[in-house]
Design an enzyme around this catalytic site. Structure first.
Site, short mmCIF file in Angstrom:
data_model
loop_
_atom_site.label_atom_id
_atom_site.label_comp_id
_atom_site.label_asym_id
_atom_site.label_seq_id
_atom_site.Cartn_x
_atom_site.Cartn_y
_atom_site.Cartn_z
N ASP A 183 16.77 3.10 7.72
CA ASP A 183 15.91 2.71 8.84
C ASP A 183 14.97 3.85 9.21
O ASP A 183 15.40 4.84 9.83
CB ASP A 183 16.79 2.32 10.02
N GLU A 201 15.76 -1.18 1.55
CA GLU A 201 15.97 -2.20 0.53
C GLU A 201 17.45 -2.53 0.39
O GLU A 201 18.32 -1.77 0.83
CB GLU A 201 15.41 -1.71 -0.81
N TYR A 255 0.81 -1.21 0.00
CA TYR A 255 0.00 0.00 0.00
C TYR A 255 0.84 1.26 0.00
O TYR A 255 0.42 2.30 -0.50
CB TYR A 255 -0.94 -0.01 1.21
N TYR A 279 -5.32 -12.35 13.31
CA TYR A 279 -5.04 -10.99 12.86
C TYR A 279 -5.64 -9.96 13.81
O TYR A 279 -4.97 -9.49 14.73
CB TYR A 279 -5.52 -10.77 11.42
#
Length: 405
Positions: free
Chosen positions: A116, A80, A58, A244
């Site tokens: 981070d 990444e 999202y 969840y």
């Protein structure tokens, strides 16, 4: 150039060890094309936005929809890894490079930072960049972070999140695929979380870091009048609630929503601003595939809805429309923007529940859209994307946006 032929992914279950640069680039291009252009083309000096968690799921959809539909400029943050001698870069690395290219073509000044987001050093770097490059005022902040752990900047404590129920063990159906892609429906049991695990998960996935971002930016005087912020969340079905919404992640989401209410009051008094959580509908993401039962549920949901399933880009376009005033804010009784009503409509949930109860390995192919789900998982990593030649060599060493090739 370091070229390789990556004709098929190496994976362990839903975890892929490689990604495909050309496939990731095409996927981002397809998502961009799916975003409806605004009625009036945005100006080059559009609102300044910060998207935390901009490379996947999202958060990626929020970045693309914000750039094309809301005309944002600003900063995206993600974490990444580059290519190595043994492996490709992470899919989010390639998606970010593709997003940056589209932003340039659209005339949007968008900077991407790799690091981070939980650290105070990143917060200070962003604050400095807002002053130096974007006029010293931030209009929007989208918070979309799904991480396994977080180091508290004040205490140095490392918090690790867990996927567990609270109070009692949970037994649920789940969907797995073998190495040949054959599906299996089986039941898994998950032990309840200890109190310490709940606290750690809330520390990672709750609202603490979101609030810390607002504190830091407000302390530097960087929040524009009318500043608005949204944290992206999920509620989901009663079929998955034990692991969840009523589990450790649910405790974190409840904390996130409580943080939104506190921030909303504070921002209203400070800059006439708003803070909300945006409850999104189901999608196949790198984080959601790790949750027991979610793969089965999403496959069955797609089997019921087919093309009526609302993709993340459409959902996040609707969010930007509400944040920017194109449409009025549509809040539920708890002050949340609800973009999941298409998923949780009673008739849809009744149909999914019927299929869930009937689902076995033998008949799952008739009940769920497995081809779509399997393809969506592959497309997260740049595979199974239409129009990509997977037999052609591809350069895996794609530079980070703003760095020389």
């Amino acid at each position: 150039m370091t070229e390789r032929v990556i004709d098929r992914p190496r994976s362990r279950g839903f975890l892929f060890l490689d990604s495909h640069p050309a496939g990731c680039r095409q996927l981002v291009s397809d998502m961009w094309e799916a975003v409806a252009a605004p009625a009036t083309p945005p100006s080059a000096d559009g609102p300044v936005a910060l998207v935390i968690g901009s490379s996947a799921g999202y958060g990626l959809a929020a970045t693309l929809a914000g750039l094309k539909r809301a005309g944002i400029r600003g900063i995206g943050i993600c974490f990444e890894k580059p290519a190595t001698a043994r492996r490709t870069a992470t899919a989010g690395w390639y998606r970010t490079a593709a997003t940056a290219e589209l932003a340039r073509e659209a005339g949007r000044d968008m900077v991407f930072l790799n690091g981070d987001a939980f650290s105070d050093a990143m917060k200070e770097q962003v604050a400095d960049l807002l002053v130096e490059r974007f006029g010293g005022k931030l209009d929007y902040l989208i918070y979309s972070v799904a991480a396994p752990r977080r180091t508290d900047p004040e205490t140095g404590t490392v918090h690790a999140s867990v996927l567990q129920p609270i109070g009692a063990s949970s037994r649920t159906k789940t969907l797995v695929f073998d190495d040949e892609g054959a599906p299996e429906v089986k039941e898994v049991e998950t032990a309840p979380a200890a109190e310490e695990d709940i606290a750690h998960t809330v520390a990672v996935m709750g609202g603490a870091d979101w609030e810390r971002w607002i504190d830091h930016l407000a302390g530097r005087g960087l929040l524009a009048d009318g500043f608005a912020t949204a944290a992206l969340s999920y509620i989901g079905s009663t079929l998955t609630e034990a692991i969840y919404r009523k589990g450790t992640i649910g405790a974190a989401k409840a904390h996130l929503e409580g943080t939104a209410r506190a921030l909303d009051k504070r921002l209203s008094e400070l800059v006439g601003g708003r803070a909300v959580t945006s409850v999104n509908g189901a999608a196949v993401t790198q984080s959601s595939t790790a949750i027991p039962g979610i793969a089965l549920y999403v496959g069955l949901l797609r089997g019921v809805l087919d093309e009526r399933m609302v993709p993340p880009t459409a959902q996040l376009s609707a969010l930007w429309d509400q944040l920017t005033g194109v449409r009025p804010l549509d809040l539920d009784e708890e002050g949340r923007i609800r973009l999941d009503t298409w998923e949780l409509a009673p008739e849809i949930q009744a149909a999914v529940t019927e299929r869930w109860q009937a689902a076995t390995t033998e008949d799952i192919a008739q009940l769920a859209d497995l081809g779509w789900f399997h393809g969506e998982v592959h497309r997260l990593y740049g595979f199974a994307v239409p129009g990509v030649d997977y037999g052609a060599p591809v350069d895996i060493e794609v530079p980070w946006p703003g760095q020389p090739a």
